[in-house]
Scaffold this active site. Structure first.
Site, PDB file in Angstrom:
ATOM      1  N   HIS A   1     -27.791 -34.297 -53.207  1.00  0.00           N
ATOM      2  CA  HIS A   1     -26.703 -35.089 -52.625  1.00  0.00           C
ATOM      3  C   HIS A   1     -27.301 -35.808 -51.416  1.00  0.00           C
ATOM      4  O   HIS A   1     -28.200 -35.259 -50.758  1.00  0.00           O
ATOM      5  CB  HIS A   1     -25.577 -34.212 -52.082  1.00  0.00           C
TER       6      HIS A   1
ATOM      7  N   ASP B   1     -27.784 -33.460 -48.577  1.00  0.00           N
ATOM      8  CA  ASP B   1     -28.744 -32.347 -48.720  1.00  0.00           C
ATOM      9  C   ASP B   1     -30.055 -32.770 -48.079  1.00  0.00           C
ATOM     10  O   ASP B   1     -30.827 -31.935 -47.596  1.00  0.00           O
ATOM     11  CB  ASP B   1     -29.060 -32.044 -50.194  1.00  0.00           C
TER      12      ASP B   1
ATOM     13  N   MET C   1     -32.313 -37.633 -60.715  1.00  0.00           N
ATOM     14  CA  MET C   1     -30.870 -37.807 -60.476  1.00  0.00           C
ATOM     15  C   MET C   1     -30.548 -37.689 -58.995  1.00  0.00           C
ATOM     16  O   MET C   1     -31.181 -36.926 -58.281  1.00  0.00           O
ATOM     17  CB  MET C   1     -30.114 -36.721 -61.266  1.00  0.00           C
TER      18      MET C   1
ATOM     19  N   GLU D   1     -18.747 -35.856 -63.688  1.00  0.00           N
ATOM     20  CA  GLU D   1     -18.707 -34.396 -63.867  1.00  0.00           C
ATOM     21  C   GLU D   1     -17.298 -33.868 -63.648  1.00  0.00           C
ATOM     22  O   GLU D   1     -16.746 -33.975 -62.557  1.00  0.00           O
ATOM     23  CB  GLU D   1     -19.689 -33.756 -62.886  1.00  0.00           C
TER      24      GLU D   1
ATOM     25  N   LYS E   1     -14.281 -30.895 -63.500  1.00  0.00           N
ATOM     26  CA  LYS E   1     -14.078 -29.485 -63.124  1.00  0.00           C
ATOM     27  C   LYS E   1     -12.574 -29.273 -62.999  1.00  0.00           C
ATOM     28  O   LYS E   1     -11.889 -30.129 -62.433  1.00  0.00           O
ATOM     29  CB  LYS E   1     -14.785 -29.201 -61.792  1.00  0.00           C
TER      30      LYS E   1
ATOM     31  N   GLU F   1     -20.625 -29.396 -67.288  1.00  0.00           N
ATOM     32  CA  GLU F   1     -21.187 -28.182 -66.686  1.00  0.00           C
ATOM     33  C   GLU F   1     -20.620 -26.944 -67.381  1.00  0.00           C
ATOM     34  O   GLU F   1     -19.402 -26.828 -67.551  1.00  0.00           O
ATOM     35  CB  GLU F   1     -20.877 -28.126 -65.188  1.00  0.00           C
TER      36      GLU F   1
ATOM     37  N   HIS G   1     -17.812 -25.103 -65.538  1.00  0.00           N
ATOM     38  CA  HIS G   1     -16.548 -25.833 -65.417  1.00  0.00           C
ATOM     39  C   HIS G   1     -15.741 -25.755 -66.712  1.00  0.00           C
ATOM     40  O   HIS G   1     -14.520 -25.600 -66.676  1.00  0.00           O
ATOM     41  CB  HIS G   1     -16.812 -27.283 -65.032  1.00  0.00           C
TER      42      HIS G   1
ATOM     43  N   ASP H   1     -25.289 -29.932 -66.620  1.00  0.00           N
ATOM     44  CA  ASP H   1     -25.380 -28.905 -65.571  1.00  0.00           C
ATOM     45  C   ASP H   1     -25.307 -27.538 -66.240  1.00  0.00           C
ATOM     46  O   ASP H   1     -24.249 -27.113 -66.721  1.00  0.00           O
ATOM     47  CB  ASP H   1     -24.233 -29.045 -64.554  1.00  0.00           C
TER      48      ASP H   1
ATOM     49  N   ASP I   1     -15.564 -19.508 -58.714  1.00  0.00           N
ATOM     50  CA  ASP I   1     -16.668 -20.360 -59.167  1.00  0.00           C
ATOM     51  C   ASP I   1     -18.002 -19.633 -58.938  1.00  0.00           C
ATOM     52  O   ASP I   1     -18.473 -19.527 -57.818  1.00  0.00           O
ATOM     53  CB  ASP I   1     -16.599 -21.660 -58.352  1.00  0.00           C
TER      54      ASP I   1
ATOM     55  N   ASP J   1     -21.301 -19.921 -60.535  1.00  0.00           N
ATOM     56  CA  ASP J   1     -22.624 -20.580 -60.567  1.00  0.00           C
ATOM     57  C   ASP J   1     -23.750 -19.605 -60.905  1.00  0.00           C
ATOM     58  O   ASP J   1     -24.805 -19.589 -60.257  1.00  0.00           O
ATOM     59  CB  ASP J   1     -22.932 -21.266 -59.229  1.00  0.00           C
TER      60      ASP J   1
ATOM     61  N   ASP K   1     -27.451 -26.086 -62.346  1.00  0.00           N
ATOM     62  CA  ASP K   1     -26.561 -26.164 -61.181  1.00  0.00           C
ATOM     63  C   ASP K   1     -26.010 -24.762 -60.922  1.00  0.00           C
ATOM     64  O   ASP K   1     -24.854 -24.469 -61.206  1.00  0.00           O
ATOM     65  CB  ASP K   1     -25.425 -27.161 -61.438  1.00  0.00           C
TER      66      ASP K   1
HETATM   67  C1  GCO Z   1     -19.607 -27.620 -58.065  1.00  0.00           C
HETATM   68  C2  GCO Z   1     -20.300 -28.764 -58.757  1.00  0.00           C
HETATM   69  C3  GCO Z   1     -21.363 -29.411 -57.901  1.00  0.00           C
HETATM   70  C4  GCO Z   1     -21.807 -30.767 -58.473  1.00  0.00           C
HETATM   71  C5  GCO Z   1     -22.671 -31.495 -57.503  1.00  0.00           C
HETATM   72  C6  GCO Z   1     -23.257 -32.751 -58.090  1.00  0.00           C
HETATM   73  O1  GCO Z   1     -18.972 -26.834 -58.764  1.00  0.00           O
HETATM   74  O2  GCO Z   1     -19.684 -27.516 -56.849  1.00  0.00           O
HETATM   75  O3  GCO Z   1     -20.839 -28.284 -59.955  1.00  0.00           O
HETATM   76  O4  GCO Z   1     -22.447 -28.544 -57.774  1.00  0.00           O
HETATM   77  O5  GCO Z   1     -22.506 -30.589 -59.676  1.00  0.00           O
HETATM   78  O6  GCO Z   1     -21.907 -31.804 -56.389  1.00  0.00           O
HETATM   79  O7  GCO Z   1     -22.468 -33.819 -57.848  1.00  0.00           O
HETATM   80 MN    MN Z   2     -22.240 -29.236 -61.219  1.00  0.00          MN
HETATM   81 MN    MN Z   3     -20.031 -26.315 -60.517  1.00  0.00          MN
END
Ligand code: GCO
Ligand code: MN
Ligand code: MN
Length: 389
Positions: free
Chosen positions: A57, A60, A91, A184, A186, A220, A223, A248, A258, A260, A290
């Site tokens: 990002h 970041d 990306m 993306e 979610k 993702e 998601h 992702d 969430d 991850d 991700d």
């Molecule tokens: C989340 C998202 C993020 C995005 C990222 C890319 O659940 O926080 O998956 O990780 O993928 O912001 O734009």
């Molecule tokens: Mn993501």
């Molecule tokens: Mn995510």
């Protein structure tokens, strides 16, 4: 040195975000457990574990209030770290969720000034990504949603989102960035409900844009699983439409926060079908993880996490090849194919053909008696996955 067949190689296009390996383990109940990982250190770490690329990002890499001179120095240092370590930047993305200015959303916020700022921030993030060679620009609308639908009519949000996307496509083209935008979806978190909750919702929106050719999706695993959906089905639909611009990979148990999680660690069976699909269709875009390491880990543990994501992918890739080559599976699949061979089910519509179809007699009992050995097929899959075949 013995060659490890699960060793990541550049052609696998495995990538991680600065925010993934740099995740410090902060959660709503507890503070960071790991020190800040400077971006150049993250690049070095990614090279060490065998990744191909890094994504980021805007913030970041460059702090949100960095003066231009500082920004340029950061970019120079990062670029040279990438070159030195042989790490590519396929990306880039924009953070439209962290700053309090976005508490009511970014492209869909009620305040027109916030919406303008969100577009400006994205334009700048596009420039930053382009400077480092990114050709894919991901947009995740984390704050584009509501806790109460009293705040705006949801169709107004759709219109605002479309307006911003149309603008950004034009901007990207006018600058010659050559970006492909990957949207993306979610369903929730951080908002109670996020607009465009599924990949399917975005696929429908894309068709209404001025430049649908420039826009695809970034599904993702977590998601889709949060929404109780089948990730591979979402991915397959996007692929079939030529819209699978990015992916992702991570994992997620249903009915949880969430998570991850490391790729494939919660539902290896779902991960298997997903990997098999990617390999069967010869997906060639980046495979982005991700996800982030458990909060229990230090940075050595973060390396274990990153290696684990790639290793699981490659193990499942091998299992997919084994599945495709298995004689008993092949025989069952041939039987399934046979039902589909011969004349097309209905063919192109025309008056004569439809009259013939209406007149045709179907033997329902015979249809219902045909063998569909899916139990055996699935157990063979399980035998392969569990390593006894
Ligand atoms: C989340 C998202 C993020 C995005 C990222 C890319 O659940 O926080 O998956 O990780 O993928 O912001 O734009
Ligand atoms: Mn993501
Ligand atoms: Mn995510």
């Amino acid at each position: 040195m013995p060659t490890d067949k699960y060793e990541p190689r550049p052609e696998h296009k495995f990538t991680f975000g600065l925010w993934t390996v740099g995740n410090r383990g902060r959660d709503p109940f507890g503070d960071a457990v790991r020190e800040t990982l400077p971006p150049v250190e993250a690049v070095r770490m990614l090279a060490e574990v065998g990744a191909w690329g890094v994504n980021f990002h805007d913030n970041d890499l460059v702090p949100i209030d960095a003066p231009p001179g500082e920004r340029d120095q950061i970019v120079r240092d990062f670029k040279s770290a990438c070159e030195k370590n042989g790490i590519t930047v396929p990306m880039a993305t924009v953070n439209l969720f962290y700053d309090p200015a976005f508490r009511d959303g970014a492209f869909t916020a009620n305040d027109a000034e916030v919406r303008a700022y969100a577009v400006q921030k994205t334009m700048r993030a596009m420039e930053l990504g382009a400077e480092l060679g990114a050709k894919i620009f991901v947009l995740w609308g984390g704050r584009e949603g509501t806790e109460t639908d009293a705040c705006r009519r949801p169709d107004e949000a759709v219109k605002r989102l479309r307006e911003a996307l149309n603008y950004l496509c034009e901007y990207s083209e006018s600058q010659g960035y050559g970006y492909r935008l990957a949207l993306e979806a979610k369903p929730n978190e951080p908002r109670a409900d996020i607009y465009m909750p599924t990949t399917g919702a975005y696929l429908a929106l894309i068709a209404t844009l001025d430049r649908p050719d420039l826009v695809g999706v970034n599904p993702e695993v977590a998601h889709e699983h949060m929404a109780g959906l089948n990730m591979t089905h979402a991915v397959a639909q996007a692929w079939e439409m030529g819209k699978l611009f990015h992916i992702d990979l991570n994992d997620q148990l249903p009915g949880r926060y969430d998570q991850d999680l490391r790729f494939g660690s919660a539902n290896p069976r779902a991960a298997f079908w997903l990997v098999k699909f990617h390999e069967d269709v010869k997906y060639d875009a980046p495979r982005h993880f991700d996800a982030h390491a458990y909060r229990t880990e230090d940075y050595e543990g973060v390396k274990d996490f990153a290696r684990g994501c790639m290793r699981t992918y490659l193990i499942l890739k091998e299992k997919a090849a084994q599945w495709n080559a298995d004689p008993e599976i092949k025989a069952i699949m041939a039987g399934i194919d046979e039902m589909n061979s011969g004349a097309p089910a209905v063919g192109e519509f025309n008056k004569e053909q439809s009259t013939a179809l209406l007149a045709r007699n179907f033997d329902r009992a015979a249809l219902a008696a045909k063998k569909l050995p899916y139990e055996r097929l699935d157990q063979l899959t399980m035998d392969i996955l569990l390593g006894v075949r």
